[in-house]
Motif scaffolding. Structure first.
Motif, PDB file in Angstrom:
ATOM      1  N   PRO A 141      -5.909   9.282  -1.289  1.00  0.00           N
ATOM      2  CA  PRO A 141      -6.016  10.621  -1.879  1.00  0.00           C
ATOM      3  C   PRO A 141      -4.870  10.927  -2.836  1.00  0.00           C
ATOM      4  O   PRO A 141      -3.733  10.489  -2.633  1.00  0.00           O
ATOM      5  CB  PRO A 141      -5.986  11.544  -0.655  1.00  0.00           C
ATOM      6  CG  PRO A 141      -6.475  10.701   0.469  1.00  0.00           C
ATOM      7  CD  PRO A 141      -5.964   9.322   0.192  1.00  0.00           C
ATOM      8  N   LEU A 142      -5.175  11.706  -3.876  1.00  0.00           N
ATOM      9  CA  LEU A 142      -4.174  12.073  -4.868  1.00  0.00           C
ATOM     10  C   LEU A 142      -2.978  12.762  -4.210  1.00  0.00           C
ATOM     11  O   LEU A 142      -1.828  12.546  -4.612  1.00  0.00           O
ATOM     12  CB  LEU A 142      -4.806  12.977  -5.922  1.00  0.00           C
ATOM     13  CG  LEU A 142      -3.914  13.465  -7.063  1.00  0.00           C
ATOM     14  CD1 LEU A 142      -3.304  12.304  -7.827  1.00  0.00           C
ATOM     15  CD2 LEU A 142      -4.714  14.376  -7.995  1.00  0.00           C
ATOM     16  N   PRO A 202      -5.667   6.801  -9.739  1.00  0.00           N
ATOM     17  CA  PRO A 202      -7.101   6.740 -10.063  1.00  0.00           C
ATOM     18  C   PRO A 202      -7.635   8.114 -10.448  1.00  0.00           C
ATOM     19  O   PRO A 202      -7.284   9.127  -9.836  1.00  0.00           O
ATOM     20  CB  PRO A 202      -7.724   6.223  -8.764  1.00  0.00           C
ATOM     21  CG  PRO A 202      -6.637   5.414  -8.133  1.00  0.00           C
ATOM     22  CD  PRO A 202      -5.363   6.153  -8.452  1.00  0.00           C
ATOM     23  N   TYR A 203      -8.492   8.144 -11.465  1.00  0.00           N
ATOM     24  CA  TYR A 203      -8.955   9.400 -12.024  1.00  0.00           C
ATOM     25  C   TYR A 203     -10.073  10.057 -11.223  1.00  0.00           C
ATOM     26  O   TYR A 203     -10.244  11.269 -11.274  1.00  0.00           O
ATOM     27  CB  TYR A 203      -9.445   9.183 -13.455  1.00  0.00           C
ATOM     28  CG  TYR A 203      -8.338   8.975 -14.467  1.00  0.00           C
ATOM     29  CD1 TYR A 203      -7.024   9.346 -14.199  1.00  0.00           C
ATOM     30  CD2 TYR A 203      -8.607   8.429 -15.714  1.00  0.00           C
ATOM     31  CE1 TYR A 203      -6.021   9.165 -15.123  1.00  0.00           C
ATOM     32  CE2 TYR A 203      -7.604   8.244 -16.657  1.00  0.00           C
ATOM     33  CZ  TYR A 203      -6.311   8.611 -16.355  1.00  0.00           C
ATOM     34  OH  TYR A 203      -5.318   8.447 -17.285  1.00  0.00           O
ATOM     35  N   TYR A 204     -10.853   9.272 -10.506  1.00  0.00           N
ATOM     36  CA  TYR A 204     -12.077   9.806  -9.912  1.00  0.00           C
ATOM     37  C   TYR A 204     -11.959   9.930  -8.394  1.00  0.00           C
ATOM     38  O   TYR A 204     -11.500   8.997  -7.723  1.00  0.00           O
ATOM     39  CB  TYR A 204     -13.268   8.911 -10.257  1.00  0.00           C
ATOM     40  CG  TYR A 204     -13.509   8.797 -11.743  1.00  0.00           C
ATOM     41  CD1 TYR A 204     -14.184   9.806 -12.434  1.00  0.00           C
ATOM     42  CD2 TYR A 204     -13.044   7.702 -12.449  1.00  0.00           C
ATOM     43  CE1 TYR A 204     -14.384   9.717 -13.799  1.00  0.00           C
ATOM     44  CE2 TYR A 204     -13.243   7.597 -13.823  1.00  0.00           C
ATOM     45  CZ  TYR A 204     -13.911   8.606 -14.485  1.00  0.00           C
ATOM     46  OH  TYR A 204     -14.102   8.511 -15.839  1.00  0.00           O
ATOM     47  N   ASP A 254       0.857  -1.186   0.000  1.00  0.00           N
ATOM     48  CA  ASP A 254       0.000   0.000   0.000  1.00  0.00           C
ATOM     49  C   ASP A 254       0.895   1.238   0.000  1.00  0.00           C
ATOM     50  O   ASP A 254       1.923   1.267   0.698  1.00  0.00           O
ATOM     51  CB  ASP A 254      -0.879  -0.021   1.252  1.00  0.00           C
ATOM     52  CG  ASP A 254      -1.982   1.024   1.226  1.00  0.00           C
ATOM     53  OD1 ASP A 254      -1.744   2.140   0.722  1.00  0.00           O
ATOM     54  OD2 ASP A 254      -3.079   0.730   1.731  1.00  0.00           O
ATOM     55  N   LEU A 255       0.523   2.265  -0.760  1.00  0.00           N
ATOM     56  CA  LEU A 255       1.313   3.496  -0.764  1.00  0.00           C
ATOM     57  C   LEU A 255       1.461   4.085   0.628  1.00  0.00           C
ATOM     58  O   LEU A 255       2.461   4.737   0.937  1.00  0.00           O
ATOM     59  CB  LEU A 255       0.663   4.533  -1.680  1.00  0.00           C
ATOM     60  CG  LEU A 255       0.595   4.232  -3.173  1.00  0.00           C
ATOM     61  CD1 LEU A 255       0.010   5.426  -3.897  1.00  0.00           C
ATOM     62  CD2 LEU A 255       1.939   3.875  -3.726  1.00  0.00           C
ATOM     63  N   ALA A 256       0.443   3.856   1.462  1.00  0.00           N
ATOM     64  CA  ALA A 256       0.477   4.408   2.817  1.00  0.00           C
ATOM     65  C   ALA A 256       1.376   3.615   3.755  1.00  0.00           C
ATOM     66  O   ALA A 256       1.624   4.052   4.886  1.00  0.00           O
ATOM     67  CB  ALA A 256      -0.943   4.456   3.389  1.00  0.00           C
ATOM     68  N   ASP A 257       1.872   2.475   3.303  1.00  0.00           N
ATOM     69  CA  ASP A 257       2.672   1.621   4.179  1.00  0.00           C
ATOM     70  C   ASP A 257       3.718   0.880   3.349  1.00  0.00           C
ATOM     71  O   ASP A 257       3.720  -0.345   3.268  1.00  0.00           O
ATOM     72  CB  ASP A 257       1.766   0.627   4.915  1.00  0.00           C
ATOM     73  CG  ASP A 257       2.504  -0.168   5.981  1.00  0.00           C
ATOM     74  OD1 ASP A 257       3.526   0.334   6.482  1.00  0.00           O
ATOM     75  OD2 ASP A 257       2.065  -1.292   6.292  1.00  0.00           O
ATOM     76  N   ASP A 313      -6.073  19.937  -8.089  1.00  0.00           N
ATOM     77  CA  ASP A 313      -5.641  19.030  -7.028  1.00  0.00           C
ATOM     78  C   ASP A 313      -4.155  18.710  -7.151  1.00  0.00           C
ATOM     79  O   ASP A 313      -3.434  18.630  -6.145  1.00  0.00           O
ATOM     80  CB  ASP A 313      -6.443  17.729  -7.087  1.00  0.00           C
ATOM     81  CG  ASP A 313      -7.932  17.941  -6.845  1.00  0.00           C
ATOM     82  OD1 ASP A 313      -8.279  18.915  -6.145  1.00  0.00           O
ATOM     83  OD2 ASP A 313      -8.735  17.140  -7.345  1.00  0.00           O
ATOM     84  N   VAL A 314      -3.685  18.505  -8.393  1.00  0.00           N
ATOM     85  CA  VAL A 314      -2.276  18.188  -8.615  1.00  0.00           C
ATOM     86  C   VAL A 314      -1.393  19.359  -8.205  1.00  0.00           C
ATOM     87  O   VAL A 314      -0.380  19.185  -7.499  1.00  0.00           O
ATOM     88  CB  VAL A 314      -2.038  17.829 -10.094  1.00  0.00           C
ATOM     89  CG1 VAL A 314      -0.542  17.672 -10.363  1.00  0.00           C
ATOM     90  CG2 VAL A 314      -2.773  16.553 -10.467  1.00  0.00           C
TER      91      VAL A 314
END
Length: 253
Positions: free
Chosen positions: A145-146, A121-123, A100-103, A174-175
């Protein structure tokens, strides 16, 4: 893991890259190919892809530029297995990490890369009807989250390293917010389907410790005609070279 009869074997870059992917669920399209083409990597560079799926972007980049160290992080175990198999199928060495990106695992958190790429993810969570297939739902719907994707990318970049990501055009704000105080020298390349049509996607380049002003480039137009000409491809010559021959995407100067 995916059952063999549920998989297709698909050709990319005019057959120079072969990808095993599920017949139903999330299937890679042109977006990861454009992402891979946008990266100015050179032999000997290290590349990390966040959310690598079945490995399409890494494989396309590794085909265009030999001698790269290619690492991918993927949350879903079936796609981790597919990415590893696709590396073997294309005779490319991929280091695929299930995480996971968070871990992220400690050894990965201790590494720095010349390039980080991502097709998040786009949405936004709750912004569209979720897909029934788990893989497609995770690939398209934002659970992490992005801003966390971009923060993770910035932490993994070596000094002066580059982030490249592809995202929906309506997520540009957002970016930009997520890159603030993390990455600089931003360049935004809108991608529009046809002349006179609004951009639907954006390619974003950002640099670790970059100080140059933001640059918003003229859009990359994908198709030659203003309307669909029927049942035949009509990509512009430079786009055709990227998608069929594995050419680099030339950023405007």
């Amino acid at each position: 893991m995916f059952v063999e009869e549920t998989l297709s074997q698909d050709a990319f870059l005019g057959g120079q890259v072969t990808l095993l992917q599920p017949k139903n669920g999330y299937r890679a399209g042109v977006d990861p190919v454009l992402l891979a083409a946008a990266v100015p990597a050179k032999p000997g560079d290290s590349v990390l892809e966040l959310g690598c799926g079945a490995g399409q972007a890494l494989l396309c980049l590794g085909h265009r530029v030999t001698g790269l160290s290619l690492t991918g992080v993927e949350l879903q175990p079936p796609y981790v297995d597919l990415a590893r198999r696709n590396g073997d199928l294309n005779e490319q060495t991929l280091d695929i990490v299930q995480a996971d990106l968070a871990d992220l695992p400690l050894d990965l958190r201790q590494r720095r890369f010349d390039h980080v790429i991502a097709n998040p993810p786009y949405y936004r969570n709750g912004a569209h009807s979720p897909a029934q297939d788990d893989g497609r739902r995770t690939a398209l719907g934002e659970e992490t989250p992005l801003a966390h994707w971009i923060d993770t990318a910035s932490r993994r970049l070596a000094p002066k390293g580059y982030l490249h990501l592809i995202q929906r055009a309506d997520r540009l704000a957002d970016v930009l917010v997520a890159c603030t105080n993390r990455l600089g020298s931003l360049e935004v390349l809108p991608i529009a389907p046809r002349v006179g049509r609004a951009a639907e996607l954006i390619l974003v380049r950002a640099r670790k410790a970059g100080r140059a002003d933001l640059r918003l480039h003229a859009p990359l137009i994908l198709h030659e005609h203003s309307t669909h000409p029927g049942d035949r491809p009509d990509y512009r010559a430079e786009v055709e070279a990227i998608l069929r021959s594995g050419a680099a995407l030339e950023w405007p100067k």
